[in-house]
Write a protein that holds these residues in place. Structure first.
Motif, mmCIF file in Angstrom:
data_model
loop_
_atom_site.group_PDB
_atom_site.id
_atom_site.type_symbol
_atom_site.label_atom_id
_atom_site.label_comp_id
_atom_site.label_asym_id
_atom_site.label_seq_id
_atom_site.Cartn_x
_atom_site.Cartn_y
_atom_site.Cartn_z
ATOM 1 N N LEU A 145 0.840 -1.202 0.000
ATOM 2 C CA LEU A 145 0.000 0.000 0.000
ATOM 3 C C LEU A 145 0.873 1.250 0.000
ATOM 4 C CD1 LEU A 145 -2.587 -0.956 2.798
ATOM 5 C CD2 LEU A 145 -2.877 -1.156 0.317
ATOM 6 N N SER A 146 0.433 2.267 -0.708
ATOM 7 C CA SER A 146 1.129 3.552 -0.657
ATOM 8 C C SER A 146 0.853 4.204 0.694
ATOM 9 C CB SER A 146 0.618 4.469 -1.773
ATOM 10 O OG SER A 146 -0.727 4.859 -1.502
ATOM 11 N N ALA A 147 1.589 5.257 1.003
ATOM 12 C CA ALA A 147 1.371 5.986 2.255
ATOM 13 C C ALA A 147 -0.052 6.533 2.304
ATOM 14 C CB ALA A 147 2.389 7.114 2.404
ATOM 15 N N SER A 148 -0.544 7.013 1.193
ATOM 16 C CA SER A 148 -1.907 7.541 1.130
ATOM 17 C C SER A 148 -2.938 6.434 1.365
ATOM 18 C CB SER A 148 -2.138 8.198 -0.230
ATOM 19 O OG SER A 148 -3.482 8.564 -0.391
ATOM 20 N N GLU A 149 -2.729 5.283 0.765
ATOM 21 C CA GLU A 149 -3.639 4.151 0.966
ATOM 22 C C GLU A 149 -3.615 3.691 2.416
ATOM 23 O OE1 GLU A 149 -3.653 1.920 -3.366
ATOM 24 O OE2 GLU A 149 -1.900 1.674 -2.052
ATOM 25 N N GLN A 150 -2.427 3.661 3.020
ATOM 26 C CA GLN A 150 -2.329 3.276 4.425
ATOM 27 C C GLN A 150 -3.095 4.260 5.311
ATOM 28 O OE1 GLN A 150 1.587 2.181 5.918
ATOM 29 N NE2 GLN A 150 2.186 1.527 3.867
ATOM 30 N N ALA A 151 -2.990 5.538 5.023
ATOM 31 C CA ALA A 151 -3.696 6.555 5.817
ATOM 32 C C ALA A 151 -5.208 6.398 5.668
ATOM 33 C CB ALA A 151 -3.257 7.951 5.404
ATOM 34 N N LYS A 152 -5.672 6.143 4.441
ATOM 35 C CA LYS A 152 -7.109 5.942 4.212
ATOM 36 C C LYS A 152 -7.604 4.696 4.940
ATOM 37 C CE LYS A 152 -7.207 8.138 -0.311
ATOM 38 N NZ LYS A 152 -7.250 7.904 -1.762
ATOM 39 N N LEU A 153 -6.825 3.635 4.839
ATOM 40 C CA LEU A 153 -7.202 2.396 5.513
ATOM 41 C C LEU A 153 -7.247 2.600 7.024
ATOM 42 C CD1 LEU A 153 -7.869 -0.611 5.403
ATOM 43 C CD2 LEU A 153 -5.407 -1.075 5.336
ATOM 44 N N ALA A 154 -6.272 3.299 7.566
ATOM 45 C CA ALA A 154 -6.249 3.566 9.011
ATOM 46 C C ALA A 154 -7.486 4.348 9.435
ATOM 47 C CB ALA A 154 -4.980 4.329 9.392
ATOM 48 N N THR A 155 -7.884 5.330 8.636
ATOM 49 C CA THR A 155 -9.087 6.119 8.946
ATOM 50 C C THR A 155 -10.328 5.242 8.942
ATOM 51 O OG1 THR A 155 -8.104 8.138 8.069
ATOM 52 C CG2 THR A 155 -10.513 8.068 8.172
ATOM 53 N N LEU A 156 -10.451 4.401 7.950
ATOM 54 C CA LEU A 156 -11.614 3.520 7.857
ATOM 55 C C LEU A 156 -11.629 2.491 8.978
ATOM 56 C CD1 LEU A 156 -11.653 3.005 3.980
ATOM 57 C CD2 LEU A 156 -13.226 4.416 5.338
ATOM 58 N N LEU A 157 -10.478 1.907 9.281
ATOM 59 C CA LEU A 157 -10.413 0.926 10.359
ATOM 60 C C LEU A 157 -10.686 1.564 11.714
ATOM 61 C CD1 LEU A 157 -7.418 -1.283 9.183
ATOM 62 C CD2 LEU A 157 -9.843 -1.913 9.248
ATOM 63 N N ARG A 158 -10.276 2.831 11.888
ATOM 64 C CA ARG A 158 -10.586 3.537 13.133
ATOM 65 C C ARG A 158 -12.103 3.627 13.317
ATOM 66 N NH1 ARG A 158 -8.005 7.704 12.082
ATOM 67 N NH2 ARG A 158 -6.063 7.087 13.101
ATOM 68 N N LYS A 159 -12.825 3.905 12.238
ATOM 69 C CA LYS A 159 -14.294 3.966 12.317
ATOM 70 C C LYS A 159 -14.879 2.614 12.726
ATOM 71 C CE LYS A 159 -15.212 7.625 8.934
ATOM 72 N NZ LYS A 159 -15.909 7.932 7.665
ATOM 73 N N VAL A 160 -14.362 1.550 12.140
ATOM 74 C CA VAL A 160 -14.832 0.204 12.487
ATOM 75 C C VAL A 160 -14.498 -0.098 13.953
ATOM 76 C CG1 VAL A 160 -14.597 -2.271 12.000
ATOM 77 C CG2 VAL A 160 -14.660 -0.632 10.106
ATOM 78 N N ALA A 161 -13.279 0.243 14.368
ATOM 79 C CA ALA A 161 -12.867 -0.019 15.752
ATOM 80 C C ALA A 161 -13.726 0.759 16.736
ATOM 81 C CB ALA A 161 -11.394 0.347 15.935
ATOM 82 N N LEU A 162 -14.023 2.010 16.450
ATOM 83 C CA LEU A 162 -14.863 2.806 17.354
ATOM 84 C C LEU A 162 -16.272 2.219 17.455
ATOM 85 C CD1 LEU A 162 -13.676 6.401 16.378
ATOM 86 C CD2 LEU A 162 -13.328 5.240 18.576
ATOM 87 N N ALA A 163 -16.808 1.776 16.336
ATOM 88 C CA ALA A 163 -18.137 1.157 16.354
ATOM 89 C C ALA A 163 -18.101 -0.157 17.155
ATOM 90 C CB ALA A 163 -18.627 0.897 14.931
ATOM 91 N N ALA A 164 -17.056 -0.940 16.958
ATOM 92 C CA ALA A 164 -16.932 -2.208 17.684
ATOM 93 C C ALA A 164 -16.768 -1.964 19.175
ATOM 94 C CB ALA A 164 -15.748 -3.009 17.141
ATOM 95 N N GLU A 165 -15.948 -0.985 19.538
ATOM 96 C CA GLU A 165 -15.722 -0.698 20.956
ATOM 97 C C GLU A 165 -16.974 -0.152 21.625
ATOM 98 O OE1 GLU A 165 -12.282 1.849 20.967
ATOM 99 O OE2 GLU A 165 -10.935 0.194 20.496
ATOM 100 N N SER A 166 -17.757 0.623 20.911
ATOM 101 C CA SER A 166 -18.955 1.204 21.531
ATOM 102 C C SER A 166 -20.078 0.185 21.660
ATOM 103 C CB SER A 166 -19.449 2.419 20.729
ATOM 104 O OG SER A 166 -19.995 2.009 19.478
ATOM 105 N N SER A 167 -20.022 -0.897 20.886
ATOM 106 C CA SER A 167 -21.080 -1.900 20.975
ATOM 107 C C SER A 167 -20.715 -3.079 21.861
ATOM 108 C CB SER A 167 -21.444 -2.412 19.570
ATOM 109 O OG SER A 167 -20.366 -3.119 19.013
ATOM 110 N N SER A 168 -19.488 -3.075 22.401
ATOM 111 C CA SER A 168 -19.083 -4.224 23.233
ATOM 112 C C SER A 168 -19.399 -3.992 24.691
ATOM 113 C CB SER A 168 -17.599 -4.509 23.070
ATOM 114 O OG SER A 168 -16.821 -3.415 23.483
#
Length: 168
Positions: A145-168
């Motif tokens: 992944l390029s640096a830009s792709e890694q940053a986008k992926l990190a942003t998207l995964l953060r959203k998933v992680a926040l949703a998972a943490e708030s529902s646990s």
């Protein structure tokens, strides 16, 4: 081209299997969640393999890293929350690490029944040696992944992680 590249990754093959046996199910979520789980399992396996030369498990390394980044001694319950280990597992790992001289137990001044965990100099040296290697293995896994792709992926995964943490 390898057989894996031709047939896709593990999730592609799993989706194909589910489509054959249960075409009525919408398994689209495994496009993300299945890959997260699979990548996590592969990363853990890789870490375990590389830590064996130090006589450490991944869970023990997580305890050491939690203490290293805290900057201060932590209660075992704080380590449990940070590592997502069970309380019993935290105790077992702390016992093994203390026997090896990598952490020490200190009485908590506010409550004598509570014990604080702190890295020893030897434990800090181990983290200082192994954590950069851990990061390099992560970089290798992300090298496609390029640096830009890694940053986008990190942003998207953060959203998933926040949703998972708030529902646990």
């Amino acid at each position: 081209m390898s057989v894996h590249a031709e047939s896709g990754d593990f999730v592609d093959r799993a989706r194909k299997g589910w489509a054959q046996v249960r075409p009525d199910l919408d398994v689209a979520s495994i496009e993300v969640m299945g890959r997260i789980a699979r990548i996590g399992a592969l990363a853990n396996h890789r870490a375990e393999r590389h830590l064996v030369h130090e006589g450490l498990t991944r869970a023990e390394f997580d305890v050491l890293c939690t203490l290293a980044r805290s900057g201060a001694p932590l209660r075992a319950s704080e380590v449990t929350v940070a590592t997502m280990l069970s309380g019993a597992s935290t105790t077992k790992n702390a016992d093994r690490l203390a026997k090896r001289g990598l952490i020490e137990r200190l009485p908590w001044e506010h409550d004598g029944r509570v014990v604080l965990l702190r890295l020893t100099v030897q434990g800090q040296e181990l983290v200082d040696r192994e954590f950069p290697r851990f990061l390099e293995r992560d970089r290798q896994m992300l090298s496609g992944l390029s640096a830009s792709e890694q940053a986008k992926l990190a942003t998207l995964l953060r959203k998933v992680a926040l949703a998972a943490e708030s529902s646990s």
